[in-house]
Design an enzyme around this catalytic site. Structure first.
Site, PDB file in Angstrom:
ATOM      1  N   LYS A 118       1.084  -1.325  -0.063  1.00  0.00           N
ATOM      2  CA  LYS A 118       0.054  -0.042   0.118  1.00  0.00           C
ATOM      3  C   LYS A 118       0.902   1.338  -0.080  1.00  0.00           C
ATOM      4  O   LYS A 118       0.575   2.355  -0.487  1.00  0.00           O
ATOM      5  CB  LYS A 118      -0.905  -0.218   1.055  1.00  0.00           C
ATOM      6  CG  LYS A 118      -0.595  -0.266   2.534  1.00  0.00           C
ATOM      7  CD  LYS A 118      -1.467  -0.196   3.513  1.00  0.00           C
ATOM      8  CE  LYS A 118      -1.163  -0.485   4.934  1.00  0.00           C
ATOM      9  NZ  LYS A 118      -0.742  -1.949   4.973  1.00  0.00           N
ATOM     10  N   ASN A 141      -1.706   6.876   6.549  1.00  0.00           N
ATOM     11  CA  ASN A 141      -0.679   5.818   7.305  1.00  0.00           C
ATOM     12  C   ASN A 141       0.770   6.021   6.974  1.00  0.00           C
ATOM     13  O   ASN A 141       1.729   5.545   7.366  1.00  0.00           O
ATOM     14  CB  ASN A 141      -1.362   4.507   7.171  1.00  0.00           C
ATOM     15  CG  ASN A 141      -0.718   3.478   7.794  1.00  0.00           C
ATOM     16  OD1 ASN A 141      -0.646   3.337   9.270  1.00  0.00           O
ATOM     17  ND2 ASN A 141      -0.181   2.241   7.425  1.00  0.00           N
ATOM     18  N   HIS A 187      -1.615  -8.508  11.766  1.00  0.00           N
ATOM     19  CA  HIS A 187      -2.147  -7.868  12.735  1.00  0.00           C
ATOM     20  C   HIS A 187      -3.404  -8.749  13.696  1.00  0.00           C
ATOM     21  O   HIS A 187      -4.485  -8.343  14.008  1.00  0.00           O
ATOM     22  CB  HIS A 187      -3.003  -6.577  12.452  1.00  0.00           C
ATOM     23  CG  HIS A 187      -2.020  -5.786  12.098  1.00  0.00           C
ATOM     24  ND1 HIS A 187      -1.081  -5.161  12.597  1.00  0.00           N
ATOM     25  CD2 HIS A 187      -1.895  -4.969  10.637  1.00  0.00           C
ATOM     26  CE1 HIS A 187      -0.469  -4.133  11.981  1.00  0.00           C
ATOM     27  NE2 HIS A 187      -0.777  -3.979  10.808  1.00  0.00           N
TER      28      HIS A 187
END
Length: 447
Positions: A118, A141, A187
């Site tokens: 990303k 982010n 995660h």
């Protein structure tokens, strides 16, 4: 007689949880509004403590804990990405910095998420839009927090990298184009299941004008079929579902949009399947945003050289390539990195595994990797997961891992530092980790 103050609404009370780079950007943004602010951080000395006291002395401050007993006193709670709150926190009150950004932004926004790639695609789209003559700002982010982007002159487009943590608390973000690049285990220490993690990622398609869909990922492809105006991309011939794909001609792969040939693989500055997918997704996002894919855009895609710490060559000595892929913080990223090389690989892997299952790397490692060197907190977990597949060694430090690789590698090999884990057991960040690897290689290998 009633006074004017009796008719005024009471000042909104907001709790900001986390005083890192994201939390401080929230304070800067909200301090311009008529609200009463409180900031809390579990650390006694959070990173922006002195700046807060100097610039915003009226903000109430709680350090060393989060005031869970008083949460009902606040009208809204703004949690920094990655902070896990107990179930007692009302979801209706909970937002993040991206939700605040969504309420204030006045220019079109392109959103990018996924387990891997990303950051690369965010900057690739940024560069392609600049080449098309658009005014564009990238962040989220990646790099500059989203709210800080609003302080700059309004662009033609914002390009945001969005994490699963950020997307969890987004309700009103309207995107002109949105993509989930891929899904792999990451995660899970926070999301617990791959389904919950995927559902967090899928929130990016809410209110999106157009969705860009990975046709090679069956799970994502099926989950995205109900989105608005899906545009597909993948390492396959184009069809009705896959608008951006691959044409093989005379042994060469060509990136195409429908029947239009865009650029040959050998014209890209970075080779490998993962980068071809990045470029295809970036082209699809630019197209979905209404920008013509002219020669300047295509050339920008070809010239893009990637990001630091993402399959970055930091040395080539005695016929051995040394590759820094410190940004690989999950097994999916390491898998993509391994796929980029056709030479024998010495792999350095390890760190904080975040609950990931490393067994999915096993067969690929058996096919592509000659030796694995394990480091970090979860070295034993990874060792057990790979026990059937290849030779392994344990190193107590990154320095020792490089020394081992020097002895193991032969001319024509690749030494790939792709940890598949978070860095915080041994380093401040993946950037610190990657810089350390590059420095060690420069000292050890050239001497």
């Amino acid at each position: 007689m009633a006074t004017l103050s009796q008719y005024q609404e009471p000042m909104k009370s907001i709790l900001v949880i986390g005083l890192g780079i994201s939390g401080y950007s929230v304070i800067r943004h909200l301090a311009r509004q008529p609200v009463r602010l409180t900031v809390a951080d579990t650390r006694e000395i959070p990173p922006y403590l002195n700046s807060l006291k100097e610039n915003y002395p009226d903000v109430d401050l709680v350090t060393g804990r989060i005031p869970l007993e008083n949460l009902e006193e606040f009208d809204e709670i703004v949690a920094s990405p990655g902070i896990e709150l107990p179930a007692s926190v009302m979801a209706s009150k909970l937002v993040g910095d991206i939700e605040l950004f969504a309420r204030a932004v006045e220019a079109p926004v392109i959103g990018i998420t996924g387990s891997n790639g990303k950051s690369t695609v965010t900057m690739l789209v940024h560069d392609m839009l600049l080449a098309a003559g658009q005014r564009v700002i990238a962040g989220g982010n990646l790099g500059t927090p989203a709210l800080d982007l609003l302080e700059q002159e309004r662009p033609d487009f914002y390009v945001l990298e969005l994490s699963s943590f950020q997307l969890e608390t987004v309700h009103s973000l309207h995107l002109v184009a949105a993509v989930i690049l891929n899904i792999s285990e990451d995660h899970l220490d926070r999301h617990k299941t791959i389904r919950a993690y995927t559902e967090a990622k899928l929130r990016i398609f809410r209110n999106a004008e157009q969705s860009v869909v990975n046709c090679d990922d069956d799970l994502l492809h099926k989950a995205s079929l109900g989105t608005l105006n899906p545009i597909g991309f993948g390492l396959q011939p184009t069809d009705q579902d896959c608008e951006f794909g691959i044409l093989e001609q005379d042994g060469m792969r060509i990136l195409v949009h429908g029947n239009q040939q865009l650029i040959r693989e050998d014209q890209l500055s970075i080779q490998g399947d993962s980068h071809i997918l990045n470029v295809l997704s970036g082209l699809a996002l630019v197209y979905a945003s209404g920008v013509k894919l002219d020669n300047s855009v295509i050339q920008a895609a070809g010239n893009f050289r990637g990001l630091p710490h993402r399959c970055q060559m930091v040395g080539e000595y005695r016929g051995i390539q040394w590759i820094n892929d410190s940004k690989a913080t999950n097994p999916g990223a390491t898998r993509a990195a391994i796929m980029n090389f056709k030479k024998p690989i010495i792999l350095i892997v390890g760190g904080q595994g975040k609950g990931a299952d490393f067994r999915n790397l096993g067969i690929l490692i058996e096919q592509r990797v000659r030796h694995v060197i394990l480091i970090g907190e979860d070295a034993e977990v990874i060792d057990a997961a790979l026990s059937e597949y290849t030779e392994r060694s344990n190193a107590f430090s990154l320095e020792q891992a490089v020394d081992m690789a020097v002895k193991l590698a032969n001319s024509g090999d690749v030494v790939l530092f792709s940890p598949a884990c978070a860095s915080y057991d041994m380093f401040e960040s993946y950037i610190h980790r990657g810089e350390a690897f590059a420095e060690i290689v420069a000292k050890r290998v050239q001497s």
